[in-house]
Design a protein around this motif. Structure first.
Motif, PDB file in Angstrom:
ATOM      1  N   HIS A  89       0.774  -1.270   0.133  1.00  0.00           N
ATOM      2  CA  HIS A  89      -0.051   0.071   0.060  1.00  0.00           C
ATOM      3  C   HIS A  89       0.804   1.453   0.053  1.00  0.00           C
ATOM      4  O   HIS A  89       0.548   2.245  -0.162  1.00  0.00           O
ATOM      5  CB  HIS A  89      -0.819   0.031   1.181  1.00  0.00           C
ATOM      6  CG  HIS A  89      -2.351  -1.006   1.147  1.00  0.00           C
ATOM      7  ND1 HIS A  89      -3.007  -0.942  -0.129  1.00  0.00           N
ATOM      8  CD2 HIS A  89      -2.465  -2.003   1.919  1.00  0.00           C
ATOM      9  CE1 HIS A  89      -3.770  -1.851   0.207  1.00  0.00           C
ATOM     10  NE2 HIS A  89      -3.422  -2.488   1.347  1.00  0.00           N
ATOM     11  N   ARG A  90       2.192   0.999   0.119  1.00  0.00           N
ATOM     12  CA  ARG A  90       2.909   2.256   0.107  1.00  0.00           C
ATOM     13  C   ARG A  90       3.836   2.440  -1.019  1.00  0.00           C
ATOM     14  O   ARG A  90       4.828   2.992  -1.215  1.00  0.00           O
ATOM     15  CB  ARG A  90       3.906   2.340   1.318  1.00  0.00           C
ATOM     16  CG  ARG A  90       3.252   1.858   2.694  1.00  0.00           C
ATOM     17  CD  ARG A  90       2.774   3.439   3.289  1.00  0.00           C
ATOM     18  NE  ARG A  90       2.235   3.195   4.666  1.00  0.00           N
ATOM     19  CZ  ARG A  90       0.934   2.564   4.974  1.00  0.00           C
ATOM     20  NH1 ARG A  90       0.115   2.230   3.710  1.00  0.00           N
ATOM     21  NH2 ARG A  90       0.549   2.457   5.920  1.00  0.00           N
ATOM     22  N   ASN A  91       3.634   1.341  -1.983  1.00  0.00           N
ATOM     23  CA  ASN A  91       4.190   1.213  -3.245  1.00  0.00           C
ATOM     24  C   ASN A  91       5.885   1.242  -3.026  1.00  0.00           C
ATOM     25  O   ASN A  91       6.672   1.841  -3.704  1.00  0.00           O
ATOM     26  CB  ASN A  91       4.020   2.666  -4.309  1.00  0.00           C
ATOM     27  CG  ASN A  91       2.687   2.178  -4.752  1.00  0.00           C
ATOM     28  OD1 ASN A  91       1.894   1.247  -4.520  1.00  0.00           O
ATOM     29  ND2 ASN A  91       2.104   3.280  -5.664  1.00  0.00           N
ATOM     30  N   ASN A 128      -1.869  -6.809  -4.723  1.00  0.00           N
ATOM     31  CA  ASN A 128      -1.298  -5.670  -3.957  1.00  0.00           C
ATOM     32  C   ASN A 128      -0.005  -5.573  -4.619  1.00  0.00           C
ATOM     33  O   ASN A 128       0.978  -5.640  -3.953  1.00  0.00           O
ATOM     34  CB  ASN A 128      -1.260  -5.865  -2.778  1.00  0.00           C
ATOM     35  CG  ASN A 128      -1.073  -4.428  -1.885  1.00  0.00           C
ATOM     36  OD1 ASN A 128      -0.819  -3.418  -2.551  1.00  0.00           O
ATOM     37  ND2 ASN A 128      -1.288  -4.613  -0.705  1.00  0.00           N
ATOM     38  N   PRO A 130       3.069  -3.653  -5.507  1.00  0.00           N
ATOM     39  CA  PRO A 130       3.901  -2.274  -5.176  1.00  0.00           C
ATOM     40  C   PRO A 130       4.304  -1.435  -6.413  1.00  0.00           C
ATOM     41  O   PRO A 130       4.780  -0.208  -6.118  1.00  0.00           O
ATOM     42  CB  PRO A 130       4.797  -2.537  -4.326  1.00  0.00           C
ATOM     43  CG  PRO A 130       5.385  -4.215  -4.803  1.00  0.00           C
ATOM     44  CD  PRO A 130       4.041  -4.480  -5.366  1.00  0.00           C
ATOM     45  N   SER A 134      -1.328   2.962  -8.322  1.00  0.00           N
ATOM     46  CA  SER A 134      -2.277   2.901  -7.342  1.00  0.00           C
ATOM     47  C   SER A 134      -1.989   2.249  -6.106  1.00  0.00           C
ATOM     48  O   SER A 134      -0.971   1.333  -6.095  1.00  0.00           O
ATOM     49  CB  SER A 134      -3.814   2.176  -7.636  1.00  0.00           C
ATOM     50  OG  SER A 134      -4.714   2.107  -6.623  1.00  0.00           O
ATOM     51  N   THR A 135      -2.451   2.626  -4.868  1.00  0.00           N
ATOM     52  CA  THR A 135      -1.860   2.095  -3.564  1.00  0.00           C
ATOM     53  C   THR A 135      -3.065   1.088  -2.947  1.00  0.00           C
ATOM     54  O   THR A 135      -3.112   0.584  -2.286  1.00  0.00           O
ATOM     55  CB  THR A 135      -1.419   2.926  -2.676  1.00  0.00           C
ATOM     56  OG1 THR A 135      -2.964   3.893  -2.355  1.00  0.00           O
ATOM     57  CG2 THR A 135      -0.299   4.124  -2.751  1.00  0.00           C
TER      58      THR A 135
END
Length: 182
Positions: A89-91, A128, A130, A134-135
């Protein structure tokens, strides 16, 4: 803030989920990481909060070693949340890669900790990536590794995530309403 202080406020499952089905059929159920919160605490005999992936791996090994000494079938569900919350979620591609390498290093300790006849199922819980702009969660396929049945094979692209639950239920001799065991 430590992951062990994290709280996820989930609604109880609308129908019996895998941990409940196993529990109702005499299987000891253990949650490691945030998985207990994701199911609103329903269906687990024991829960262990974790600080990070390394702590989750250590607590999983401890739970597997404890299960070897029990005279009761045990299902341990671990969620290594760092892949999702700290990196995906933070890439953070570099952090994600380092977390994968750390997990790879831990695998040789996880496998021998399995109880006799035990299985190890490793997967992501959702896409998900990274590297995407998008996050948010995305919809790419997630890997599935299944260890312990001495039948190496390509599991193919599974039509539903419910196949994981069906596989676990099948291992414990329990029926699940959805999915096909692999």
């Amino acid at each position: 803030r430590l992951e062990s202080q994290r709280r996820d406020f989930a609604m109880p499952p609308p129908r019996p989920a895998l941990p409940q089905v196993l529990q109702r059929n005499g299987v000891q159920t253990v949650a490691v990481g945030k998985i207990y919160d994701l199911f609103a605490g329903v269906g687990f005999n024991r829960a262990h909060k974790t600080d990070d992936n390394a702590d989750g791996i250590e607590q999983t090994i401890q739970a597997m070693e404890a299960a070897r000494g029990m005279n009761r079938p045990t299902f341990i569900w671990t969620n290594l949340v760092d892949f999702d919350s700290k990196y995906g979620h933070r890439n953070d591609v570099e952090g994600f890669a380092q977390a994968l390498e750390a997990f790879d290093t831990a695998l040789p300790r996880l496998v021998p900790a399995l109880p006799k006849g035990g299985r190890l199922l490793i997967t992501a819980d959702h896409g998900n990536d990274p590297t995407t702009p998008s996050t948010d969660h995305n919809r790419e396929y997630v890997p599935v590794l299944y260890y312990g049945d001495n039948n190496p094979r390509d599991l193919g692209t599974r039509p539903t995530f419910a196949d994981h639950a069906a596989t676990v239920a099948n291992y414990f001799g329990v029926e699940m309403a959805a999915g096909t065991a692999f």
